[in-house]
Write a protein that holds these residues in place. Structure first.
Motif, short mmCIF file in Angstrom:
data_model
loop_
_atom_site.label_atom_id
_atom_site.label_comp_id
_atom_site.label_asym_id
_atom_site.label_seq_id
_atom_site.Cartn_x
_atom_site.Cartn_y
_atom_site.Cartn_z
N ILE A 64 0.82 -1.15 0.00
CA ILE A 64 0.17 0.03 -0.04
C ILE A 64 1.01 1.19 0.02
O ILE A 64 1.80 1.23 0.92
CB ILE A 64 -0.91 0.07 1.15
N ARG A 65 0.68 1.99 -1.07
CA ARG A 65 1.62 3.27 -1.40
C ARG A 65 0.67 4.47 -0.87
O ARG A 65 -0.31 4.52 -1.57
CB ARG A 65 2.13 3.24 -2.59
N GLN A 66 1.21 5.48 -0.30
CA GLN A 66 0.52 6.61 0.18
C GLN A 66 0.72 7.56 -1.11
O GLN A 66 1.90 7.87 -1.59
CB GLN A 66 0.73 7.22 1.59
N PRO A 67 -0.41 8.36 -1.48
CA PRO A 67 -0.11 9.22 -2.54
C PRO A 67 0.43 10.56 -2.04
O PRO A 67 0.46 10.89 -0.93
CB PRO A 67 -1.85 9.82 -3.06
N LYS A 68 1.33 11.30 -2.89
CA LYS A 68 2.12 12.39 -2.33
C LYS A 68 1.48 13.58 -3.01
O LYS A 68 0.88 13.71 -4.05
CB LYS A 68 3.66 12.38 -2.92
N ASN A 69 1.95 14.80 -2.25
CA ASN A 69 1.47 16.04 -2.90
C ASN A 69 0.04 16.33 -2.91
O ASN A 69 -0.52 16.89 -3.91
CB ASN A 69 2.41 16.40 -4.32
N LEU A 70 -0.67 15.80 -1.95
CA LEU A 70 -2.19 15.93 -2.07
C LEU A 70 -2.37 17.47 -1.60
O LEU A 70 -1.80 17.93 -0.77
CB LEU A 70 -2.77 15.09 -0.90
N GLY A 71 -3.43 18.01 -2.08
CA GLY A 71 -3.74 19.44 -1.46
C GLY A 71 -4.55 19.15 -0.16
O GLY A 71 -4.77 18.36 0.38
N SER A 72 -4.47 20.54 0.67
CA SER A 72 -4.99 20.44 1.87
C SER A 72 -6.17 20.22 1.95
O SER A 72 -6.52 19.52 3.25
CB SER A 72 -4.62 21.96 2.57
N LYS A 73 -7.25 20.20 1.16
CA LYS A 73 -8.78 19.63 1.23
C LYS A 73 -8.87 18.39 0.50
O LYS A 73 -10.01 17.86 0.55
CB LYS A 73 -9.31 20.74 0.78
N THR A 74 -7.87 17.82 -0.26
CA THR A 74 -8.17 16.76 -1.09
C THR A 74 -8.62 15.60 -0.24
O THR A 74 -9.60 14.74 -0.59
CB THR A 74 -7.09 16.28 -1.95
N SER A 75 -8.02 15.12 0.80
CA SER A 75 -8.28 14.03 1.73
C SER A 75 -9.91 14.05 2.18
O SER A 75 -10.41 13.24 2.52
CB SER A 75 -7.38 13.72 2.82
N ASP A 76 -10.56 15.54 2.18
CA ASP A 76 -11.83 15.52 2.62
C ASP A 76 -12.63 15.65 1.44
O ASP A 76 -14.13 15.25 1.73
CB ASP A 76 -11.83 17.22 3.38
N LEU A 77 -12.18 15.77 0.22
CA LEU A 77 -13.13 15.79 -0.80
C LEU A 77 -13.00 14.71 -1.74
O LEU A 77 -14.03 14.55 -2.38
CB LEU A 77 -12.49 17.00 -1.89
N VAL A 78 -11.98 13.82 -1.60
CA VAL A 78 -11.93 12.66 -2.44
C VAL A 78 -11.61 11.25 -1.41
O VAL A 78 -11.07 11.52 -0.59
CB VAL A 78 -10.40 12.72 -3.24
N CYS A 79 -12.64 10.50 -1.95
CA CYS A 79 -12.38 9.12 -1.38
C CYS A 79 -11.20 8.00 -1.68
O CYS A 79 -11.01 8.28 -3.02
CB CYS A 79 -13.85 8.25 -1.65
N PHE A 80 -10.57 7.56 -1.00
CA PHE A 80 -9.40 6.54 -1.24
C PHE A 80 -9.86 5.10 -0.88
O PHE A 80 -9.98 5.13 0.45
CB PHE A 80 -8.20 7.22 -0.69
#
Length: 359
Positions: A85-101
């Motif tokens: 499992i590899r964590q994505p890099k360079n996510l925006g400050s709000k991306t984890s709230d707006l995008v489901c992984f």
């Protein structure tokens, strides 16, 4: 994100109607005649076969969480402990709230995650970094075929996440190094396209990929590969040429960005049906489905250099039993997919591909 939201009207799984029922396999084990009958159906009321003729075996809590994802979803899968499992890099400050992984795993992968303390009894058992881990009881799907089980979340994300408007598939060997919202905006939304996928770095003809699949034993059933490609040749597959509105017939499908509209959802369903009929190698039926289906897709088949800028590719986990996939029925002939038997029912294809030079 604003442009993605503005372009999300009438998107989602409900842009198509799907065939319902119960069958012996997840995809319904459809005949060639049945599969082909759905390619040129453009009636809004037409029902498309698209898997789920058996339940997708996950927990009810995971299913509820998937149905709540109503915007962008990033999907990957690890079956048979084949990757990390590899964590994505360079996510925006709000991306984890707006995008489901979401990452789908089977028992073998889950056991490895516990063994290496990636998931512990004291941790949040369904989260690893940004990823929600979904356990799949894969023995209830395509037993002993981890690659085919992985095809379900790869190509049927619009059905697993029926309220999502866009999806990004990333093979587990990839690590995203750009924000998925930026990728979707640049590669799909900006050009008002249906989907985006990288070109293959070497091949432009589907038959080149088929011959390489046999030569490098990416699928051991060479007779099955030959039958598959002859089926496509008999039903209209043509080699790539500059007359086609696409730069190649062969994608690198490790990264797929999709708008969940009727055309893309239909393409994903038809492609999945071919994969169940033959094998999990999705580059082989890609051009056949794309060129034959109606309505036509607007696809961004972007340059390999773009792919290399947005994702880092790692090796799969090595297994003591080797990396062989598929039934061990016949070794590939050194002369290629068709051996010493000429070009079979694909002679016309080869004649055009080779510029009329068949000796």
């Amino acid at each position: 994100m604003q442009r993605i939201s503005e372009n999300s009207t009438n998107l989602g799984a409900m842009s198509l109607r799907y065939m319902q029922g119960i069958a012996d396999s997840f995809g319904g084990n459809l005949s060639l005649e049945k599969r082909l009958s759905h390619f040129d159906q453009s009636d809004d009321g037409h029902e498309i076969p698209c898997g789920f003729f058996r339940p997708f075996p996950i927990s009810s809590s995971d299913q509820i969480a998937m149905e709540k994802c109503n915007g962008v979803v990033v999907v990957t899968a690890i079956f048979n402990d084949h990757d990390k499992i590899r964590q994505p890099k360079n996510l925006g400050s709000k991306t984890s709230d707006l995008v489901c992984f979401f990452v789908f795993v089977d028992d073998a992968t889950m056991k490895s995650l516990h063994l290496h303390n990636v998931i512990t009894t004291s941790s949040n058992g369904n989260k690893i970094g940004v990823w929600r881990v979904v356990r799949v009881w894969s023995e209830q799907l395509y037993n002993n075929n981890a690659a085919m089980n992985g095809v379900i979340p790869k190509h049927l994300a619009h059905r697993l996440f029926p309220n999502s408007k866009y999806s990004v598939w990333a093979d587990a060997k990839l690590q995203l190094v750009n924000d998925p919202l930026l990728l979707l905006d640049a590669l799909v939304v900006e050009g008002n396209l249906d989907m985006a996928v990288s070109r293959h770095p070497y091949f432009v003809h589907a038959m080149e990929e088929a011959m390489a699949t046999a030569r490098w034993k990416k699928w051991w059933n060479v007779d099955g590969l030959r039958v598959q490609m002859e089926t496509y040749c008999e039903n209209g597959l043509q080699p790539w040429s500059s007359n086609k509105p696409y730069p190649t017939d062969v994608p690198d499908s490790a990264l797929i960005l999709r708008k969940h509209n009727a055309a893309t959802n239909k393409f994903s369903c038809l492609l999945f049906n071919e994969l169940e009929a033959f094998n999990h190698r999705d580059q082989l039926p890609f051009a056949f489905v794309r060129d034959k289906m109606k309505p036509k897709l607007n696809i961004n088949m972007f340059e390999v250099e773009v792919f290399e800028q947005v994702a880092v590719e790692y090796r799969h986990n090595l297994k003591q039993s080797g990396a062989h996939v598929g039934p061990k029925l016949k070794w590939a002939s050194p002369t290629g997919l068709f051996g010493y038997e000429g070009f079979g029912k694909c002679e016309g294809y080869f004649f055009k591909m080779l510029g009329g030079k068949i000796s």
